[in-house]
Write a protein that holds these residues in place. Structure first.
Motif, PDB file in Angstrom:
ATOM      1  N   ASN A 110       0.878  -1.160   0.000  1.00  0.00           N
ATOM      2  CA  ASN A 110       0.000   0.000   0.000  1.00  0.00           C
ATOM      3  C   ASN A 110       0.919   1.214   0.000  1.00  0.00           C
ATOM      4  OD1 ASN A 110       0.756   0.405   2.758  1.00  0.00           O
ATOM      5  ND2 ASN A 110      -0.973  -0.828   3.445  1.00  0.00           N
ATOM      6  N   ARG A 111       0.414   2.401   0.201  1.00  0.00           N
ATOM      7  CA  ARG A 111       1.287   3.572   0.066  1.00  0.00           C
ATOM      8  C   ARG A 111       2.277   3.735   1.210  1.00  0.00           C
ATOM      9  NH1 ARG A 111      -3.338   8.090   1.112  1.00  0.00           N
ATOM     10  NH2 ARG A 111      -3.170   8.034   3.368  1.00  0.00           N
ATOM     11  N   ALA A 113       2.868   8.291  -3.123  1.00  0.00           N
ATOM     12  CA  ALA A 113       2.557   6.950  -3.621  1.00  0.00           C
ATOM     13  C   ALA A 113       3.386   6.648  -4.864  1.00  0.00           C
ATOM     14  CB  ALA A 113       1.066   6.815  -3.922  1.00  0.00           C
ATOM     15  N   ALA A 157      -2.355  -5.022  -4.097  1.00  0.00           N
ATOM     16  CA  ALA A 157      -2.346  -3.644  -3.584  1.00  0.00           C
ATOM     17  C   ALA A 157      -3.732  -3.044  -3.784  1.00  0.00           C
ATOM     18  CB  ALA A 157      -1.299  -2.816  -4.320  1.00  0.00           C
ATOM     19  N   PRO A 158      -4.068  -2.012  -3.007  1.00  0.00           N
ATOM     20  CA  PRO A 158      -5.335  -1.318  -3.252  1.00  0.00           C
ATOM     21  C   PRO A 158      -5.349  -0.787  -4.687  1.00  0.00           C
ATOM     22  CG  PRO A 158      -4.315  -0.531  -1.223  1.00  0.00           C
ATOM     23  CD  PRO A 158      -3.318  -1.422  -1.916  1.00  0.00           C
ATOM     24  N   PHE A 200      -3.051   2.237  -5.704  1.00  0.00           N
ATOM     25  CA  PHE A 200      -1.622   1.961  -5.588  1.00  0.00           C
ATOM     26  C   PHE A 200      -1.189   0.898  -6.587  1.00  0.00           C
ATOM     27  CE2 PHE A 200       2.354   0.527  -3.619  1.00  0.00           C
ATOM     28  CZ  PHE A 200       2.989   1.748  -3.530  1.00  0.00           C
ATOM     29  N   ASP A 243      -6.473  -6.620  -6.474  1.00  0.00           N
ATOM     30  CA  ASP A 243      -6.670  -5.220  -6.090  1.00  0.00           C
ATOM     31  C   ASP A 243      -7.255  -5.133  -4.683  1.00  0.00           C
ATOM     32  OD1 ASP A 243      -9.140  -6.167  -6.754  1.00  0.00           O
ATOM     33  OD2 ASP A 243      -9.704  -4.485  -8.028  1.00  0.00           O
ATOM     34  N   ASP A 303      -5.932  -4.517  -0.322  1.00  0.00           N
ATOM     35  CA  ASP A 303      -4.877  -4.146   0.618  1.00  0.00           C
ATOM     36  C   ASP A 303      -4.681  -5.298   1.594  1.00  0.00           C
ATOM     37  OD1 ASP A 303      -3.050  -3.026   2.317  1.00  0.00           O
ATOM     38  OD2 ASP A 303      -4.213  -1.214   2.735  1.00  0.00           O
TER      39      ASP A 303
END
Length: 151
Positions: free
Chosen positions: A11-12, A75, A102-103, A106, A127, A129
């Motif tokens: 994630n970020r 990000a 990842a979300p 991101f 997709d 997190d």
């Protein structure tokens, strides 16, 4: 080329890299990357006020909004750091296949940052997190087979 499968969950703020020796096997965490700026508030990331413009008519002035938020910028910076790590590991033959989780936003930043050769090794994208999960919980959330069956 290595037969090892790398699973990158990110994630970020956090990117965790796991490895599996077979598509049906267990996974072990091998590396963690942190980008704490991804957690900070915009006002803590940017020290200056937004730029100002003068109205064409009259004497008013107004603040301008940047084209991207500081969080989007951070990000992008972190995605580039992850991409660099993956490229170096690919060049060192540390893995042969990649799984990315990842979300959505991101994941898009990662896709843009990863070079074409590394991108060609991605066999699965999720997709979601999943960066906070431990290895056992993460493996339970992944498909049983980590790569597509070869024809």
């Amino acid at each position: 080329m290595s037969k090892t499968i790398w699973i990158v969950v990110a994630n970020r703020v956090t990117a965790r890299i796991f490895a599996a020796e077979s598509p049906l096997g267990a996974i072990d965490e091998i590396e963690t990357l942190l980008h704490l700026q991804g957690r900070m508030l915009d006002e803590n990331l940017v020290t200056d006020k937004p730029g100002r413009t003068t109205d064409r008519v009259g004497s008013g002035r107004s603040a301008t909004d940047p084209d991207t938020s500081q969080h989007e910028h951070e990000a992008t910076v972190f995605a580039a750091q992850i991409a660099t790590t993956l490229t170096k590991a690919r060049n060192d033959a540390r893995y042969g296949t990649l799984v990315l989780a990842a979300p959505p936003a991101f994941l898009g930043a990662l896709r843009k940052a990863i070079d074409a050769q590394t991108r060609s090794l991605v066999t699965l994208e999720l997709d979601k997190d999943l960066a906070a999960l431990d290895a056992r919980a993460l493996r339970a959330r992944l498909p049983e087979r980590l790569v597509r069956a070869e024809a």
